[in-house]
Design a protein around this motif. Structure first.
Motif, PDB file in Angstrom:
ATOM      1  N   ILE A   4     -14.937  -1.003  -4.295  1.00 28.42           N
ATOM      2  CA  ILE A   4     -15.036  -0.952  -3.019  1.00 28.42           C
ATOM      3  C   ILE A   4     -13.776  -1.686  -2.401  1.00 28.42           C
ATOM      4  O   ILE A   4     -13.471  -2.732  -2.735  1.00 28.42           O
ATOM      5  N   GLY A   5     -13.188  -0.952  -1.564  1.00 31.35           N
ATOM      6  CA  GLY A   5     -12.229  -1.523  -0.630  1.00 31.35           C
ATOM      7  C   GLY A   5     -12.670  -1.504   0.734  1.00 31.35           C
ATOM      8  O   GLY A   5     -13.310  -0.947   1.359  1.00 31.35           O
ATOM      9  N   ILE A   6     -12.037  -2.845   1.520  1.00 30.49           N
ATOM     10  CA  ILE A   6     -12.831  -3.287   2.699  1.00 30.49           C
ATOM     11  C   ILE A   6     -11.520  -3.311   3.557  1.00 30.49           C
ATOM     12  O   ILE A   6     -10.866  -3.994   3.326  1.00 30.49           O
ATOM     13  N   ALA A   7     -11.676  -2.586   4.806  1.00 31.16           N
ATOM     14  CA  ALA A   7     -10.743  -2.642   6.059  1.00 31.16           C
ATOM     15  C   ALA A   7     -11.558  -3.150   7.231  1.00 31.16           C
ATOM     16  O   ALA A   7     -12.720  -2.249   7.537  1.00 31.16           O
ATOM     17  N   SER A   8     -10.664  -3.779   7.882  1.00 29.09           N
ATOM     18  CA  SER A   8     -11.662  -4.372   9.423  1.00 29.09           C
ATOM     19  C   SER A   8     -10.644  -4.017  10.393  1.00 29.09           C
ATOM     20  O   SER A   8      -9.573  -4.024  10.553  1.00 29.09           O
ATOM     21  N   PHE A   9     -11.543  -3.533  11.603  1.00 33.68           N
ATOM     22  CA  PHE A   9     -10.950  -3.324  12.927  1.00 33.68           C
ATOM     23  C   PHE A   9     -11.260  -4.556  13.791  1.00 33.68           C
ATOM     24  O   PHE A   9     -12.273  -5.361  13.371  1.00 33.68           O
ATOM     25  N   PRO A  10     -10.239  -5.194  14.235  1.00 31.12           N
ATOM     26  CA  PRO A  10      -8.862  -4.654  14.481  1.00 31.12           C
ATOM     27  C   PRO A  10      -7.761  -4.998  13.497  1.00 31.12           C
ATOM     28  O   PRO A  10      -6.746  -4.697  13.664  1.00 31.12           O
ATOM     29  N   ALA A  11      -8.156  -6.049  12.612  1.00 30.09           N
ATOM     30  CA  ALA A  11      -7.069  -6.672  11.800  1.00 30.09           C
ATOM     31  C   ALA A  11      -6.214  -5.652  11.006  1.00 30.09           C
ATOM     32  O   ALA A  11      -5.230  -5.806  10.568  1.00 30.09           O
ATOM     33  N   ASP A  12      -7.178  -4.953  10.380  1.00 24.83           N
ATOM     34  CA  ASP A  12      -6.343  -3.859   9.451  1.00 24.83           C
ATOM     35  C   ASP A  12      -6.226  -2.455   9.655  1.00 24.83           C
ATOM     36  O   ASP A  12      -5.939  -1.689   8.965  1.00 24.83           O
ATOM     37  N   GLY A  13      -6.470  -2.243  11.016  1.00 23.30           N
ATOM     38  CA  GLY A  13      -6.097  -0.857  11.648  1.00 23.30           C
ATOM     39  C   GLY A  13      -6.871  -0.708  13.181  1.00 23.30           C
ATOM     40  O   GLY A  13      -7.836  -1.266  12.972  1.00 23.30           O
ATOM     41  N   ILE A  14      -6.368   0.058  13.707  1.00 26.17           N
ATOM     42  CA  ILE A  14      -7.039   0.129  15.054  1.00 26.17           C
ATOM     43  C   ILE A  14      -7.423   1.968  15.337  1.00 26.17           C
ATOM     44  O   ILE A  14      -8.126   2.132  16.275  1.00 26.17           O
ATOM     45  N   ASP A  31      -9.153   2.534   1.297  1.00 28.62           N
ATOM     46  CA  ASP A  31      -8.837   3.176   0.234  1.00 28.62           C
ATOM     47  C   ASP A  31      -7.892   2.443  -0.762  1.00 28.62           C
ATOM     48  O   ASP A  31      -8.132   2.428  -1.845  1.00 28.62           O
ATOM     49  N   LYS A  32      -6.707   2.063  -0.031  1.00 31.83           N
ATOM     50  CA  LYS A  32      -5.805   1.223  -0.782  1.00 31.83           C
ATOM     51  C   LYS A  32      -6.556  -0.110  -1.220  1.00 31.83           C
ATOM     52  O   LYS A  32      -6.273  -0.398  -2.530  1.00 31.83           O
ATOM     53  N   ALA A  33      -7.305  -0.757  -0.684  1.00 30.62           N
ATOM     54  CA  ALA A  33      -7.900  -1.887  -1.138  1.00 30.62           C
ATOM     55  C   ALA A  33      -8.969  -1.464  -2.264  1.00 30.62           C
ATOM     56  O   ALA A  33      -9.060  -2.073  -3.369  1.00 30.62           O
ATOM     57  N   MET A  34      -9.445  -0.342  -2.247  1.00 26.57           N
ATOM     58  CA  MET A  34     -10.400   0.118  -3.204  1.00 26.57           C
ATOM     59  C   MET A  34      -9.572   0.488  -4.515  1.00 26.57           C
ATOM     60  O   MET A  34     -10.015  -0.021  -5.690  1.00 26.57           O
ATOM     61  N   TYR A  35      -8.420   1.055  -4.405  1.00 20.06           N
ATOM     62  CA  TYR A  35      -7.802   1.022  -5.802  1.00 20.06           C
ATOM     63  C   TYR A  35      -7.279  -0.186  -6.213  1.00 20.06           C
ATOM     64  O   TYR A  35      -7.085  -0.401  -7.607  1.00 20.06           O
ATOM     65  N   GLN A  36      -6.912  -1.258  -5.489  1.00 24.04           N
ATOM     66  CA  GLN A  36      -6.860  -2.559  -6.060  1.00 24.04           C
ATOM     67  C   GLN A  36      -7.829  -3.236  -6.719  1.00 24.04           C
ATOM     68  O   GLN A  36      -7.893  -4.027  -7.649  1.00 24.04           O
TER      69      GLN A  36
END
Length: 288
Positions: free
Chosen positions: A244-254, A264-269
């Motif tokens: 599982i990759g986790i991205a948060s608004f607004p820190a990781d994208g708006i 997706d990038k975090a999931m591959y990590q």
């Protein structure tokens, strides 16, 4: 016809049912009129018998003529009511058919709309519906200054399941995993099958990073419970491991696109490091 208007027509009392009630009332009136005609006919016949042997005064004769005239009118009214009732029956029948066709068209339209927005295998929202809800979620988050999280989930080595056991087994696994992710979600969140063995999960109003990781850990634990599969007289138990990759608004994208891409990038990590889940914020801070 606008969908809301159609829904109102279906929700409100049926025109055919209303006409059916009117028809029932009209049939009862017709029966009463026929009874009156029969009573008048009996009375007139009795009067004629009583007066046959005696002299009939002009007054009595005039009264008898009037009652016979009334009898004729009542009989005519009964015949006209019969014609009206026949026409009402035809109208009720036609309206019932129209209403059934309308209900069938509305149902067919709803089913077609549902099919266009949901994955046929798992029943989860598809990417189109997820993207729409994500855009609405971002608009709400921006207006209210709250956080929003996107998780990108992939099943490790899922291809080997299809290659070893066949796509039927793979489909059962996907359906089972989809149900488990949905079970772990809240009513206000959205789980989507992104494609293949990939899923997206939008969580609204997440208060902290720790809340995100707690939910990710819960999902991983649920997915890793053995999948007991019975197919073609074969019983097997498969253990699936997700990343599982986790991205948060607004820190990781708006934007919707940046959040999905970064999750997706975090999931591959997480897949590379076999950590179960990974935060995009940790990836962004990594010296690599």
């Amino acid at each position: 016809m606008p969908k809301k208007k159609i829904a109102r027509l279906l929700k409100n009392p049926s025109p055919a049912n209303s006409l059916h009630q009117v028809l029932g009332q009209s049939e009862r009136v017709k029966d009463m009129v026929e009874e009156c005609a029969d009573d008048l006919s009996s009375v007139n016949a009795g009067l004629k018998r009583e007066l046959t042997d005696g002299d009939i005064s002009p007054v009595v004769e005039n009264a008898l003529e009037k009652t016979e005239a009334v009898e004729g009118k009542v009989q005519n009214a009964s015949k006209e009511l019969s014609l009206v009732n026949m026409a009402l029956k035809e109208e009720v029948h036609e309206r019932t058919i129209l209403q059934e066709k309308l209900a069938a068209e509305v149902k067919q339209g709803d089913e077609a709309r549902h099919a266009s927005l949901h994955d046929p295998l798992t029943g989860l929202p598809n990417r189109a519906l997820f993207n729409d809800r994500l855009e609405h979620g971002l608009a709400h988050a921006k207006r209210n200054g709250v956080s929003l999280v996107v998780m990108f989930l992939d099943l490790d080595d899922f291809k080997s399941i299809n290659d070893t056991h066949g796509h039927d087994v793979g489909d059962i696994v996907l359906t089972t995993i989809a149900g488990r992710i949905k079970q772990a979600s809240r009513d206000e969140d959205t789980v989507c099958r992104h494609g293949g063995d990939e899923f997206l999960y939008m969580l609204v109003e997440i208060r902290s990073e720790r809340d995100s990781t707690t939910i990710a850990e819960k999902i991983i634990a649920m997915i890793e419970a053995p999948c007991d599969i019975r197919i073609r007289d074969i019983n097997m138990s498969l253990v699936i491991h997700p990343s599982i990759g986790i991205a948060s608004f607004p820190a990781d994208g708006i934007t919707a696109e940046s959040l999905v891409a970064n999750a997706d990038k975090a999931m591959y990590q997480a897949k590379r490091n076999k950590t179960g889940y990974s935060l995009f914020s940790d990836l962004a801070l990594s010296p690599d």
